[in-house]
Design a protein around this motif. Structure first.
Motif, PDB file in Angstrom:
ATOM      1  N   GLN A   1     -24.092 -71.007  43.500  1.00 46.68           N
ATOM      2  CA  GLN A   1     -23.154 -70.829  42.392  1.00 46.68           C
ATOM      3  C   GLN A   1     -21.721 -70.674  42.909  1.00 46.68           C
ATOM      4  O   GLN A   1     -20.791 -71.284  42.381  1.00 46.68           O
ATOM      5  N   PHE A   2     -21.547 -69.870  43.945  1.00 46.10           N
ATOM      6  CA  PHE A   2     -20.224 -69.657  44.536  1.00 46.10           C
ATOM      7  C   PHE A   2     -19.719 -70.969  45.127  1.00 46.10           C
ATOM      8  O   PHE A   2     -18.572 -71.361  44.902  1.00 46.10           O
ATOM      9  N   TRP A   3     -20.574 -71.660  45.880  1.00 50.08           N
ATOM     10  CA  TRP A   3     -20.199 -72.919  46.530  1.00 50.08           C
ATOM     11  C   TRP A   3     -19.817 -73.975  45.500  1.00 50.08           C
ATOM     12  O   TRP A   3     -18.852 -74.727  45.701  1.00 50.08           O
ATOM     13  N   GLU A   4     -20.549 -74.044  44.399  1.00 48.60           N
ATOM     14  CA  GLU A   4     -20.218 -75.014  43.357  1.00 48.60           C
ATOM     15  C   GLU A   4     -18.809 -74.763  42.823  1.00 48.60           C
ATOM     16  O   GLU A   4     -18.023 -75.693  42.642  1.00 48.60           O
ATOM     17  N   TYR A   5     -18.476 -73.502  42.592  1.00 49.76           N
ATOM     18  CA  TYR A   5     -17.131 -73.181  42.109  1.00 49.76           C
ATOM     19  C   TYR A   5     -16.062 -73.603  43.117  1.00 49.76           C
ATOM     20  O   TYR A   5     -15.090 -74.262  42.766  1.00 49.76           O
ATOM     21  N   VAL A   6     -16.227 -73.213  44.386  1.00 49.10           N
ATOM     22  CA  VAL A   6     -15.162 -73.497  45.353  1.00 49.10           C
ATOM     23  C   VAL A   6     -15.036 -74.987  45.645  1.00 49.10           C
ATOM     24  O   VAL A   6     -13.922 -75.468  45.878  1.00 49.10           O
ATOM     25  N   THR A   7     -16.132 -75.738  45.613  1.00 50.08           N
ATOM     26  CA  THR A   7     -16.006 -77.177  45.847  1.00 50.08           C
ATOM     27  C   THR A   7     -15.256 -77.848  44.691  1.00 50.08           C
ATOM     28  O   THR A   7     -14.427 -78.730  44.930  1.00 50.08           O
ATOM     29  N   HIS A   8     -15.520 -77.416  43.471  1.00 51.41           N
ATOM     30  CA  HIS A   8     -14.765 -77.955  42.330  1.00 51.41           C
ATOM     31  C   HIS A   8     -13.298 -77.541  42.409  1.00 51.41           C
ATOM     32  O   HIS A   8     -12.404 -78.346  42.159  1.00 51.41           O
ATOM     33  N   ALA A   9     -13.052 -76.290  42.734  1.00 49.97           N
ATOM     34  CA  ALA A   9     -11.674 -75.801  42.835  1.00 49.97           C
ATOM     35  C   ALA A   9     -10.915 -76.557  43.932  1.00 49.97           C
ATOM     36  O   ALA A   9      -9.756 -76.948  43.732  1.00 49.97           O
ATOM     37  N   ALA A  10     -11.555 -76.765  45.062  1.00 46.47           N
ATOM     38  CA  ALA A  10     -10.896 -77.465  46.170  1.00 46.47           C
ATOM     39  C   ALA A  10     -10.548 -78.896  45.769  1.00 46.47           C
ATOM     40  O   ALA A  10      -9.454 -79.389  46.083  1.00 46.47           O
ATOM     41  N   GLN A  11     -11.445 -79.581  45.078  1.00 46.66           N
ATOM     42  CA  GLN A  11     -11.177 -80.932  44.623  1.00 46.66           C
ATOM     43  C   GLN A  11      -9.998 -80.953  43.646  1.00 46.66           C
ATOM     44  O   GLN A  11      -9.135 -81.822  43.716  1.00 46.66           O
ATOM     45  N   PHE A  12      -9.957 -79.968  42.769  1.00 47.49           N
ATOM     46  CA  PHE A  12      -8.894 -79.849  41.769  1.00 47.49           C
ATOM     47  C   PHE A  12      -7.528 -79.654  42.409  1.00 47.49           C
ATOM     48  O   PHE A  12      -6.502 -80.068  41.867  1.00 47.49           O
TER      49      PHE A  12
END
Length: 124
Positions: free
Chosen positions: A107-118
């Motif tokens: 769950q944490f990794w999903e958030y940070v990967t989306h945030a990093a892409q953004f």
């Protein structure tokens, strides 16, 4: 009411993640110039407070800094796909150091990967 923040161990866990993350950033030739402060401590504290608030912890980040406005705050820096990969590698090390259960880690990794892409603002 239980929050993801409390479920993962609160501020102590967030600090573990962020400390390991910044250990990597400190020696990263691509990312380090994006942190103009000589001391990475203040940046680490801001990220700690942001993540704590995002996951349901205290609102200290917004109370002291206002709305996160992440893209605006990062606009002065060239956030490239390569920079994103470096950032994620250091964040992965932070999550690994925290040793979260697989579902919480995911769950944490999903958030940070989306945030990093953004946050990518240039392809060069």
């Amino acid at each position: 009411m239980s929050t993801f923040y409390s479920e993962i161990g609160g501020l102590e866990t967030i600090r573990t993640i962020v400390e390991r993350f910044y250990e990597g950033v400190a020696s990263d030739e691509l990312l380090r110039p994006m942190y103009p402060e000589e001391d990475l401590g203040p940046a680490a504290e801001r990220l700690t407070l942001f993540l704590a608030q995002y996951w349901g912890g205290p609102t200290t980040y917004s109370d002291t800094r206002g709305h996160p406005r992440l893209r605006m705050r990062h606009a002065p820096y060239q956030v490239t796909p390569e920079a994103k990969e470096h950032w994620l590698a250091h964040f992965r090390a932070g999550l690994d150091a925290a040793g979260l259960p697989p579902d919480q880690d995911a769950q944490f990794w999903e958030y940070v990967t989306h945030a990093a892409q953004f946050m990518i603002n240039t392809l060069e």
